[in-house]
Motif scaffolding. Structure first.
Motif, mmCIF file in Angstrom:
data_model
loop_
_atom_site.group_PDB
_atom_site.id
_atom_site.type_symbol
_atom_site.label_atom_id
_atom_site.label_comp_id
_atom_site.label_asym_id
_atom_site.label_seq_id
_atom_site.Cartn_x
_atom_site.Cartn_y
_atom_site.Cartn_z
ATOM 1 N N SER A 139 42.828 42.498 41.549
ATOM 2 C CA SER A 139 41.998 41.742 40.607
ATOM 3 C C SER A 139 41.899 40.297 41.081
ATOM 4 O O SER A 139 42.870 39.751 41.622
ATOM 5 C CB SER A 139 42.606 41.770 39.200
ATOM 6 N N ALA A 140 40.762 39.685 40.850
ATOM 7 C CA ALA A 140 40.556 38.305 41.290
ATOM 8 C C ALA A 140 40.052 37.451 40.140
ATOM 9 O O ALA A 140 39.274 37.901 39.290
ATOM 10 C CB ALA A 140 39.552 38.248 42.443
ATOM 11 N N TYR A 141 40.513 36.196 40.147
ATOM 12 C CA TYR A 141 40.065 35.181 39.202
ATOM 13 C C TYR A 141 39.707 33.937 39.995
ATOM 14 O O TYR A 141 40.090 33.785 41.157
ATOM 15 C CB TYR A 141 41.168 34.886 38.181
ATOM 16 N N GLU A 142 38.976 33.039 39.363
ATOM 17 C CA GLU A 142 38.490 31.855 40.078
ATOM 18 C C GLU A 142 39.150 30.592 39.558
ATOM 19 O O GLU A 142 39.386 30.432 38.359
ATOM 20 C CB GLU A 142 36.967 31.731 39.923
ATOM 21 N N THR A 167 34.547 36.201 49.122
ATOM 22 C CA THR A 167 34.496 35.779 47.731
ATOM 23 C C THR A 167 35.756 36.282 47.039
ATOM 24 O O THR A 167 36.470 37.160 47.568
ATOM 25 C CB THR A 167 33.271 36.373 47.024
ATOM 26 N N ALA A 209 39.828 40.628 46.565
ATOM 27 C CA ALA A 209 40.587 41.581 45.756
ATOM 28 C C ALA A 209 40.215 43.019 46.084
ATOM 29 O O ALA A 209 41.083 43.903 46.100
ATOM 30 C CB ALA A 209 40.350 41.291 44.276
ATOM 31 N N ASP A 210 38.942 43.272 46.365
ATOM 32 C CA ASP A 210 38.504 44.630 46.660
ATOM 33 C C ASP A 210 39.155 45.176 47.929
ATOM 34 O O ASP A 210 39.297 46.397 48.078
ATOM 35 C CB ASP A 210 36.985 44.680 46.808
ATOM 36 N N ALA A 248 35.952 38.359 44.619
ATOM 37 C CA ALA A 248 35.814 39.813 44.428
ATOM 38 C C ALA A 248 36.039 40.557 45.736
ATOM 39 O O ALA A 248 36.703 41.602 45.765
ATOM 40 C CB ALA A 248 34.445 40.142 43.851
ATOM 41 N N GLU A 249 35.481 40.047 46.829
ATOM 42 C CA GLU A 249 35.669 40.701 48.127
ATOM 43 C C GLU A 249 37.134 40.696 48.540
ATOM 44 O O GLU A 249 37.646 41.677 49.095
ATOM 45 C CB GLU A 249 34.830 40.000 49.190
ATOM 46 N N GLY A 258 35.641 34.972 34.610
ATOM 47 C CA GLY A 258 36.742 35.052 35.564
ATOM 48 C C GLY A 258 37.386 33.736 35.929
ATOM 49 O O GLY A 258 38.367 33.710 36.681
#
Length: 375
Positions: free
Chosen positions: A123-126, A112, A117-118, A114-115, A163
């Motif tokens: 940081s993650a955006y969609e 995903t 970026a983690d 988030a996964e 996001g």
């Protein structure tokens, strides 16, 4: 090491268009399938291509192997480390801290946003793929006369998720860009929806694709458009972005339009970026397929007339974490060489070159998508 190379090597990139990576250990056939935009054909390995050679040259050392490690050694070491460690190493090597992730194509189990970026503490955006929204509407069942309103509502709901920073269309795959640029009428949309809903399948009706593009304008977010190079669903001559000229005239003053990938049409994309305020471009996907050795040539054509505030970085990495590493490496090397040559020729000052590198690597994307941080 020169100042430009040092600056680009130290800069964390903003990847404005990318995808998740596979969360599984890959046998050779699955790895090779993800290595190519084409098929895997008898007697022809995707490893025997520019991108395959680049993986063995530039990615092998990150797995503690020598440069140009044999294919079997590379895959064995990848399996030994396991997918979590492999993904961590390659994503870390890309030195990217912001990811704008297209979540609309996931036939495999992918991370995903988030996964992703983690994995590197970023940081993650969609990015919402509008064809996926339309096809979900059709799958649930809708009357032709209600399609436009239901699709619009579903799209607004999708972009309202936390996001979400942009939308995307793969019209290049479905119809190409040689479309009537005008907004279709309500009656045209209803009749086209009637044909599509009766026939089923992917959204590929020219009227509904036009409606989708105009819906993107109404949504008000930046619109990403796949351009040029991709798999064999594309009819390459129909996705020359110059076909968008009349539509860009009609949509002037509305939303940013981001032309993705662009090869072999990077010069046409550069022209559009030079003459339309709302147009931006990248050469992502292209760079890891041509490899670091040729990245500068592609970037040079893309930057011949492109305003420097219009060039963005993307990897378009999908499936293989290696593509995050290779995309970033090719971008940094290509842009470093190009800017350094211009400084050496006294066509650019060093401060200007450093500013352009910073803009292309991160700040331009942060500005277009209104992301936190310098812009």
């Amino acid at each position: 090491m020169g100042a430009i190379q040092a600056a680009l090597d130290a800069q964390e990139l903003t990847d404005h268009h990318c995808h998740g990576v596979v969360t599984a250990d890959l046998p050779r056939e699955d790895f090779e399938a993800l290595l190519t935009e084409g098929g895997v054909w008898p007697g022809i390995s995707p490893f025997d291509s520019p991108v395959g050679v680049s993986v063995r040259r530039h990615c092998a050392p990150l797995l503690d192997l020598p440069r140009h490690a044999p294919i079997d050694d590379y895959l064995a070491r990848r399996a030994e480390l396991g997918w979590r460690e492999v993904n961590r190493r390659f994503l870390a090597a890309g030195s990217t801290d912001v990811f704008c992730v297209d979540t609309g194509y996931t036939p495999d189990r992918l991370t995903t946003p988030a996964e992703l970026a983690d994995t590197v503490g970023g940081s993650a955006y969609e990015v919402v793929r509008l064809e996926s929204v339309a096809e979900a509407v059709a799958a649930k069942g809708v009357e032709p006369a209600e399609y436009a309103a239901v699709f619009r509502a579903a799209a607004r709901e999708a972009v309202g998720r936390p996001g979400v920073v942009a939308v995307k269309s793969v019209a290049a795959y479905r119809t190409g860009f040689d479309l009537d640029p005008a907004r279709p009428s309500a009656d045209e949309v209803t009749e086209a929806a009637r044909r599509w809903l009766a026939a089923g399948g992917r959204l590929a009706d020219p009227v509904l694709v036009r409606h989708l593009l105009w819906t993107a304008v109404d949504l008000g977010l930046p619109l990403q458009l796949h351009v040029g190079f991709g798999d064999n669903d594309i009819r390459l001559h129909r996705c020359d972005p110059a076909h968008l000229t009349d539509w860009l005239h009609l949509t002037a003053g509305t939303i940013p339009v981001l032309l993705l990938h662009c090869w072999p049409y990077q010069r046409q994309a550069a022209y559009l970026a030079a003459v339309f305020e709302q147009v931006y471009l990248d050469v992502g996907l292209t760079l890891h397929h041509v490899g670091p050795a040729r990245a500068g040539a592609v970037l040079a054509e893309a930057m011949e007339i492109t305003p420097y505030r219009k060039l963005l970085y993307s990897s378009d990495a999908y499936g293989l974490a290696e593509f995050y590493c290779l995309g970033a490496l090719a971008f940094r090397r290509g842009l470093t060489g190009l800017l350094q040559d211009r400084v050496d020729a006294d066509e650019l000052s060093l401060p200007d070159a450093l500013r352009i590198a910073r803009w292309a690597g991160a700040d331009n994307a942060r500005r277009v998508y209104r992301l936190p941080g310098p812009s």
